[in-house]
Design an enzyme around this catalytic site. Structure first.
Site, PDB file in Angstrom:
ATOM      1  N   ALA A  24     -16.187 -11.890 -11.698  1.00 15.27           N
ATOM      2  CA  ALA A  24     -16.696 -10.834 -10.812  1.00 15.27           C
ATOM      3  C   ALA A  24     -17.833 -11.420  -9.988  1.00 15.27           C
ATOM      4  O   ALA A  24     -18.312 -12.529 -10.270  1.00 15.27           O
ATOM      5  CB  ALA A  24     -17.211  -9.649 -11.627  1.00 15.27           C
ATOM      6  N   LYS A  25     -18.256 -10.725  -8.994  1.00 16.68           N
ATOM      7  CA  LYS A  25     -19.451 -11.103  -8.239  1.00 16.68           C
ATOM      8  C   LYS A  25     -19.954  -9.867  -7.525  1.00 16.68           C
ATOM      9  O   LYS A  25     -19.175  -8.954  -7.235  1.00 16.68           O
ATOM     10  CB  LYS A  25     -19.116 -12.185  -7.209  1.00 16.68           C
ATOM     11  CG  LYS A  25     -20.303 -13.007  -6.786  1.00 16.68           C
ATOM     12  CD  LYS A  25     -20.573 -14.122  -7.769  1.00 16.68           C
ATOM     13  CE  LYS A  25     -21.727 -14.979  -7.341  1.00 16.68           C
ATOM     14  NZ  LYS A  25     -21.777 -16.222  -8.137  1.00 16.68           N
ATOM     15  N   GLY A  26     -21.246  -9.843  -7.251  1.00 18.96           N
ATOM     16  CA  GLY A  26     -21.793  -8.694  -6.551  1.00 18.96           C
ATOM     17  C   GLY A  26     -22.910  -9.129  -5.643  1.00 18.96           C
ATOM     18  O   GLY A  26     -23.277 -10.309  -5.609  1.00 18.96           O
TER      19      GLY A  26
END
Ligand code: NAD
Length: 422
Positions: A107-109
């Site tokens: 994931a990444k944000g």
């Protein structure tokens, strides 16, 4: 050579895994699953600024894949953060965690923001309100953020505190593992802050062993002098490497005798950048890329090694500390010039490995010793490198393709056994 084709970063990330998928004749259903993220969360949230004005910020959390474990990946605060960038970064996390064999997905944000434009109290409100907006999309068993560009242990402490404050009383302590990269005081792990830089140095050590080179005879240039670049440079200098050039967003400095890295770190702490460092010559941006050195370590942002820069890159080895620093066309040129690339998903995996240790420590309410962490860290990194080297030989391919083959084999072996619901 024609002008460099403009691709979206997400397209680049898909092309990278598809190349490896071709090597192992991966069926199309797996390719389709991995070509898009599972969930895309976009939040617009309001924050009061010190001036009394209210401002709306846009934040992202892209959850790419979780077949091997909870979603895992950093939070980036930078003006260029957008959906395309975060999608690519999230996919790279899936392949990175699979490659090094830790039980996480990817994931990444991030938030589209220049953190230096805001006061500490504004940043605290922005981080808290962003965390609140993400709500139950993150959690210690679902999706676990960590630091990336523009965020640090303080950011993670605020995320954890906000999450704990909105959790039911019975879970307030057990939710510490909602983020990793926290300060040690707030449940972080020893060794996490320098872990990514240290992992990059492990990569270089492994390459030295494979190629009969000596670490203490290497000259190195580094782009980016934040968390990853500065820790790498310090540890590499301690190991005997001569760091002959360093660049950040303020400028480029060089010294053919080797820069005094502890002094440069102090200078950056005081002034905010490498510019005007007294122990060096000021260089033009492009000089860092063309400068003769054994190793180039990009540790800033994506797409820094362009086709143009690849034609005259002064190093014979690129160890990708940053995510996605080499454009696809630059990679072709470097391959023709016989420049080896140790790919990002292998070279910069140290951060997520020690993040995994932090998560395990939080789960068991224990604190591991520095020695324990070092031994386990090295073992995981070494195994991953050995696997990649063996796979390079198996397919006569680049280290990037081999790294993706190792990751894809792990991911698809799990899909094969679990099947696709229902
Ligand atoms: P950071 O914010 O601490 O540092 C970024 C550095 O890049 C700064 O020195 C900044 O001045 C420099 N920079 C920005 N724009 C530049 C430009 N145009 N030219 C030269 N330098 C420039 O970020 P970080 O955590 O060190 O991350 C760096 C890279 O490593 C990113 O690609 C990130 O995704 C990757 N990474 C970080 C971690 C981690 O644990 N922090 C883990 C894995 C990968």
């Amino acid at each position: 050579m024609t002008a460099e084709k403009k691709r979206s970063l997400h397209e680049t990330s898909v092309e990278q895994f598809q190349r490896a998928a071709d090597l192992i004749d991966l069926p199309s259903n797996y390719r389709s699953i991995l070509a898009s993220p599972k969930n895309e969360v976009i939040v617009n949230f309001p924050v009061w600024l010190d001036s009394g004005e209210m401002k709306i910020f846009t934040g992202y959390r892209i959850q790419h894949n979780n077949i091997l474990g909870p979603f895992k990946g950093g939070l980036r605060f930078h003006p260029d953060v957008d959906l395309d960038e975060v999608k690519a970064l999230a996919a790279w996390m899936t392949f990175k965690t699979a490659l090094v064999g830790i039980p996480y997905g990817g994931a990444k944000g991030g938030v589209t923001i220049n953190p230096t434009d805001y006061s500490t109290s504004e940043m605290r409100r922005i981080v808290r309100r962003f965390t609140h907006a993400l709500g139950s999309n993150i959690g210690p068993e679902t999706d676990i953020p960590a630091p990336d560009v523009g965020t640090n242990a303080q950011t993670m402490d605020w995320v954890m505190d906000t999450y704990a404050n909105i959790a039911p009383p019975a879970f307030k302590q057990s939710v510490k593992g909602v983020v990793t990269g926290k300060s040690v005081e707030c449940g972080g792990s020893k060794g996490r802050e320098e872990a990514t830089g240290k992992g990059v140095l492990f990569s270089l050590r492994h390459w030295c062993g494979e190629t009969n080179n000596r670490l203490d005879e290497l000259t190195v240039t580094v782009q980016g002098f934040g968390n990853v670049g500065s820790h790498f440079a310090r540890l590499a200098a301690e190991a005997g490497c001569k760091i002959v050039g360093v660049a950040d967003h303020t400028g480029t400095v060089g010294n053919s005798e080797g820069l005094d890295i502890p002094a440069l770190i102090s200078h950056v702490k005081t002034t905010g950048g490498v510019k005007d460092f007294s122990g060096a010559q000021e260089l033009e941006t492009e000089e860092l890329f063309s400068m003769k050195a054994d190793v180039f370590v990009p540790a800033a942002l994506e797409n820094q090694v362009t086709a143009e820069r690849a034609k005259t890159l002064g190093a014979k080895l690129v160890v990708e500390a940053a995510n996605g620093p080499t454009t696809p066309q630059a990679e072709e040129i470097l391959a023709q010039r016989e420049v080896t690339i140790v790919p990002d998903i292998l070279a910069n995996a140290g951060g997520v490995i020690v993040s995994y240790f932090e998560w395990l420590q939080n789960k068991s309410s224990r604190s591991w010793s520095t020695k324990d962490i070092e031994t386990r860290f090295r073992e995981i990194v070494w195994d991953a490198h050995d696997n990649v080297v063996a796979t390079c030989k198996e397919f006569d391919c680049s280290m990037r393709d081999a790294a993706y083959v190792v990751a894809l084999r792990r991911i698809t072996a799990c899909y094969d056994r679990r099947g696709i619901f229902p």
